[in-house]
Design an enzyme around this catalytic site. Structure first.
Site, PDB file in Angstrom:
ATOM      1  CG  LEU A 158      36.668  13.962 -18.301  1.00 26.87           C
ATOM      2  CD1 LEU A 158      35.247  13.348 -18.230  1.00 26.87           C
ATOM      3  CD2 LEU A 158      37.720  13.388 -17.785  1.00 26.87           C
ATOM      4  CG  ASP A 159      41.456  12.961 -23.784  1.00 30.12           C
ATOM      5  OD1 ASP A 159      41.816  13.935 -23.493  1.00 30.12           O
ATOM      6  OD2 ASP A 159      42.223  11.990 -23.658  1.00 30.12           O
ATOM      7  NE  ARG A 160      35.954  16.304 -30.062  1.00 35.10           N
ATOM      8  CZ  ARG A 160      35.069  17.109 -30.318  1.00 35.10           C
ATOM      9  NH1 ARG A 160      33.763  16.969 -30.183  1.00 35.10           N
ATOM     10  NH2 ARG A 160      35.725  18.354 -30.431  1.00 35.10           N
TER      11      ARG A 160
END
Length: 227
Positions: free
Chosen positions: A32-34
């Site tokens: 997942l994106d940060r």
């Protein structure tokens, strides 16, 4: 942060899992994106990881996200707009929707379905049909309904650089109503038999934001969106 880090065993998801499970090797199947919460699949064994990765490559998987959007989106909308790296941005990782005469854009399709719109915000179910970098966030901003709390695609991209250098500042407090982007990977369903259907309930910060800003109890919304 999903990937292993040099900042110690608890500074990334994979490193923390290695420490917790006492396993020297783990395979990160999805990421997942940060600042995005939700489902991440990690495999213990190489063969299992390969099966999952092949399913991902062959698009034998369905992803469902929940997000809080700025503004009130009242109708379902399907976005089919290619995404390209924003070479003019000071932020090297930033993407944008490509113009019709530009080459190099990657095709990207996302469906946004409003579940509740109220008090200037929208709780939306989002289904990406492709997996481009920052796809949901770029398409949401393209619609004029950026993800609440997005430091890169929200009110001012310089908030991203400022946060990287200084952490949360008074300017963040003024411009962003929540401390991280309100995007959550709610469900990841593998379509081939026996590979699994994974869900993650909404985290407390998003539940609390919806309660305070929208007067909304998200328990019913979670039940609806995860079925």
């Amino acid at each position: 942060m999903c990937h292993p880090s040099k900042r110690g065993p608890w500074s990334s998801l994979v490193s923390a899992l290695r420490e917790h499970l006492k396993e020297s090797t783990l395979h990160l199947v999805t990421r997942l994106d940060r600042e995005t919460s939700g489902v991440v699949v990690v495999a213990l064994h190489t063969m299992a990881a390969r099966r999952y990765q092949m399913a991902m490559e062959n698009r034998r998987v369905e992803k469902t996200y929940l997000a809080l959007l700025e503004g009130e989106l009242k109708n379902e909308i399907s976005v089919d707009a290619p995404i390209i790296r924003d070479e003019k941005s000071e932020v090297a990782v930033k993407r944008r929707v490509a113009l019709s005469d530009e080459t190099g854009g990657e095709s990207a399709q996302t469906i946004f379905t409003p579940l509740v719109h109220k008090n200037g915000y929208t709780l939306a179910r989002i289904i990406p049909h492709t997996g481009r970098t920052h796809q949901i966030r770029v398409h949401a901003a393209h619609l004029g309904h950026p993800i609440v709390g997005d430091k890169l695609y929200g009110p001012d991209a310089s908030l991203y650089l400022e946060f990287a250098k200084q952490g949360w500042t008074a300017r963040h407090e003024k411009l962003l109503p929540i401390r991280r982007q309100a995007l959550h990977a709610a469900r990841l369903r593998f379509l081939d038999e026996g590979q699994g259907d994974f869900t993650a309930p909404l985290p407390s910060d998003l539940v609390e934001f919806a309660r305070q800003k929208m007067n909304l109890d998200l328990a019913a919304a979670w039940t609806t969106s995860s079925t």
